[in-house]
Design an enzyme around this catalytic site. Structure first.
Site, PDB file in Angstrom:
ATOM      1  N   THR A  98       0.842  -1.189   0.000  1.00 22.99           N
ATOM      2  CA  THR A  98       0.000   0.000   0.000  1.00 22.99           C
ATOM      3  C   THR A  98       0.878   1.241   0.000  1.00 22.99           C
ATOM      4  O   THR A  98       1.897   1.282   0.683  1.00 22.99           O
ATOM      5  CB  THR A  98      -0.891   0.018   1.260  1.00 22.99           C
ATOM      6  OG1 THR A  98      -1.688  -1.167   1.285  1.00 22.99           O
ATOM      7  CG2 THR A  98      -1.785   1.241   1.287  1.00 22.99           C
ATOM      8  N   THR A 142       1.246  -0.723   6.274  1.00 18.55           N
ATOM      9  CA  THR A 142       1.242  -1.467   5.020  1.00 18.55           C
ATOM     10  C   THR A 142       1.615  -2.912   5.322  1.00 18.55           C
ATOM     11  O   THR A 142       2.390  -3.186   6.230  1.00 18.55           O
ATOM     12  CB  THR A 142       2.229  -0.848   4.003  1.00 18.55           C
ATOM     13  OG1 THR A 142       2.264  -1.644   2.813  1.00 18.55           O
ATOM     14  CG2 THR A 142       3.626  -0.747   4.559  1.00 18.55           C
ATOM     15  N   GLY A 143       1.030  -3.823   4.564  1.00 15.88           N
ATOM     16  CA  GLY A 143       1.260  -5.243   4.811  1.00 15.88           C
ATOM     17  C   GLY A 143      -0.054  -5.998   4.726  1.00 15.88           C
ATOM     18  O   GLY A 143      -0.999  -5.557   4.068  1.00 15.88           O
ATOM     19  N   GLY A 189      -3.463  -6.826   5.575  1.00 18.14           N
ATOM     20  CA  GLY A 189      -4.498  -6.099   6.294  1.00 18.14           C
ATOM     21  C   GLY A 189      -5.185  -6.903   7.367  1.00 18.14           C
ATOM     22  O   GLY A 189      -5.558  -6.368   8.426  1.00 18.14           O
ATOM     23  N   ARG A 193     -13.330  -8.303  -1.060  1.00 17.79           N
ATOM     24  CA  ARG A 193     -12.447  -8.290   0.111  1.00 17.79           C
ATOM     25  C   ARG A 193     -11.913  -6.881   0.354  1.00 17.79           C
ATOM     26  O   ARG A 193     -11.522  -6.176  -0.559  1.00 17.79           O
ATOM     27  CB  ARG A 193     -11.283  -9.259  -0.104  1.00 17.79           C
ATOM     28  CG  ARG A 193     -10.259  -9.287   1.049  1.00 17.79           C
ATOM     29  CD  ARG A 193      -9.070  -8.410   0.790  1.00 17.79           C
ATOM     30  NE  ARG A 193      -8.032  -8.510   1.830  1.00 17.79           N
ATOM     31  CZ  ARG A 193      -6.984  -7.730   1.927  1.00 17.79           C
ATOM     32  NH1 ARG A 193      -6.820  -6.760   1.038  1.00 17.79           N
ATOM     33  NH2 ARG A 193      -6.095  -7.877   2.908  1.00 17.79           N
ATOM     34  N   VAL A 194     -11.901  -6.472   1.609  1.00 18.06           N
ATOM     35  CA  VAL A 194     -11.362  -5.179   2.008  1.00 18.06           C
ATOM     36  C   VAL A 194     -10.355  -5.402   3.123  1.00 18.06           C
ATOM     37  O   VAL A 194     -10.641  -6.122   4.085  1.00 18.06           O
ATOM     38  CB  VAL A 194     -12.473  -4.223   2.480  1.00 18.06           C
ATOM     39  CG1 VAL A 194     -11.871  -2.911   2.991  1.00 18.06           C
ATOM     40  CG2 VAL A 194     -13.456  -3.949   1.352  1.00 18.06           C
ATOM     41  N   GLY A 195      -9.187  -4.805   2.995  1.00 20.51           N
ATOM     42  CA  GLY A 195      -8.179  -4.898   4.038  1.00 20.51           C
ATOM     43  C   GLY A 195      -8.188  -3.680   4.942  1.00 20.51           C
ATOM     44  O   GLY A 195      -9.205  -2.991   5.091  1.00 20.51           O
ATOM     45  N   ASP A 196      -7.047  -3.377   5.519  1.00 17.26           N
ATOM     46  CA  ASP A 196      -6.979  -2.294   6.499  1.00 17.26           C
ATOM     47  C   ASP A 196      -6.924  -0.911   5.876  1.00 17.26           C
ATOM     48  O   ASP A 196      -7.272   0.081   6.531  1.00 17.26           O
ATOM     49  CB  ASP A 196      -5.733  -2.479   7.368  1.00 17.26           C
ATOM     50  CG  ASP A 196      -4.456  -2.295   6.547  1.00 17.26           C
ATOM     51  OD1 ASP A 196      -4.225  -3.133   5.638  1.00 17.26           O
ATOM     52  OD2 ASP A 196      -3.709  -1.337   6.785  1.00 17.26           O
TER      53      ASP A 196
END
Length: 308
Positions: A151, A202-203, A205, A179-182
């Protein structure tokens, strides 16, 4: 005094332009938006914006988040298609009292109503990599494509003390559609309070969300920690939690910027490059995990080969 920090080597060009804007008296919001748009518009960076790697169904689904450190208002889009610059939509949504976080079709309709440009975010290269990865899945080869999920995160502080944090990503390569991450989630992927500082992660999520990592880092700065101390302590706490649960430390990196312009970074990776800008210029640094602990210092060009 002004300062700006961004994740990964890919942020350096835009961050350099943003640093020059801050030096000329421009506000933090314009600078952060510019830094992130430079990454979104560059198809060489396959985890953000144009040319990003698709979800399993072949669509490029974009997430972005924005936070104003003066008002603590937040804006964001998630699982949105065809937004040329999702960070611009997130910034505009941040001005709303309600309906400030929009997903999918709603995010796209908002972008159209706001007059933001649309674009087919797929490129021939990204589609070729998607087809190759899908064939590997069909052949039951081990899936390694999930590594492509970096990110771009940028935190900026201008000479008037205004502070902004922004993030943009296409998320995991071959993620499940929706799908949704952080990255677009306040407190996990980013947090910014101009009284104390800002942080962004970043990484993976799914790991970052388990610790509300960015909020934790800003909370530590509120209690008196420096930006560097906050990054190290927040990430150490999350990693300790993973280990207590019998898991490894995961793949997570964190940046922070204090209200006084101090920088910080921490990582669970062997090497995490990040870019910083101030009155002294813009340049690359790196956080390195060593046997003696975390080391922060200038980044040598040869050690960044193959790293975005």
């Amino acid at each position: 005094m002004y300062a700006i920090i961004g994740t990964w080597k890919m942020s350096l060009q835009g961050l350099t332009e943003a640093r020059d804007m801050l030096a000329c008296g421009r506000n933090a919001a314009d600078a952060v938006e510019r830094a992130i748009m430079c990454v979104e518009d560059n198809p060489a960076y396959v985890s953000v914006g144009y040319g990003a790697l698709p979800a399993r169904d072949g669509r490029v689904l974009l997430d972005a988040g924005w936070m104003d450190g003066q008002t603590l208002r937040v804006g964001g889009v998630m699982a949105a298609e065809n937004l040329r610059n999702p960070i611009r939509a997130a910034r505009l949504l941040c001005g709303r009292e309600t309906n400030c976080l929009l997903a999918g079709r709603g995010a796209e309709q908002f972008a159209v109503s706001a007059g933001l440009p649309l674009r087919d975010m797929r490129t021939q290269g990204s589609q070729a990599r998607w087809r190759e990865a899908m064939q590997a899945l069909a052949d039951e080869e081990p899936l390694t494509a999930y590594r492509g999920h970096d990110t771009v995160c940028v935190i900026g502080l201008d000479a008037q003390g205004r502070m902004v944090a922004g993030t943009s990503t296409s998320g995991l390569f071959l993620k499940e559609p929706g799908r949704v991450g952080d990255s677009p989630l306040v407190g996990s992927g980013f947090y910014c309070d101009a009284r104390y500082g800002g942080a962004a992660a970043t990484g993976l999520g799914e790991d970052i969300m388990r610790g509300c990592l960015s909020y934790e880092a800003v909370s530590l700065m509120r209690r008196g920690a420096s930006a560097q101390e906050a990054c190290e302590e927040a990430l150490r706490g999350l990693s300790d939690t993973h280990r207590r649960l019998g898991e490894d430390a995961g793949s997570v990196s964190l940046i922070a910027l204090s209200a006084q312009g101090g920088f910080g970074a921490a990582t669970t990776l062997p090497l995490f490059p990040f870019a910083v800008g101030s009155a002294q210029g813009a340049y690359l640094c790196a956080a390195r995990t060593t046997p003696q602990g975390l080391a922060i210092g200038p980044a040598a060009p040869e050690e960044l080969d193959g790293v975005d």
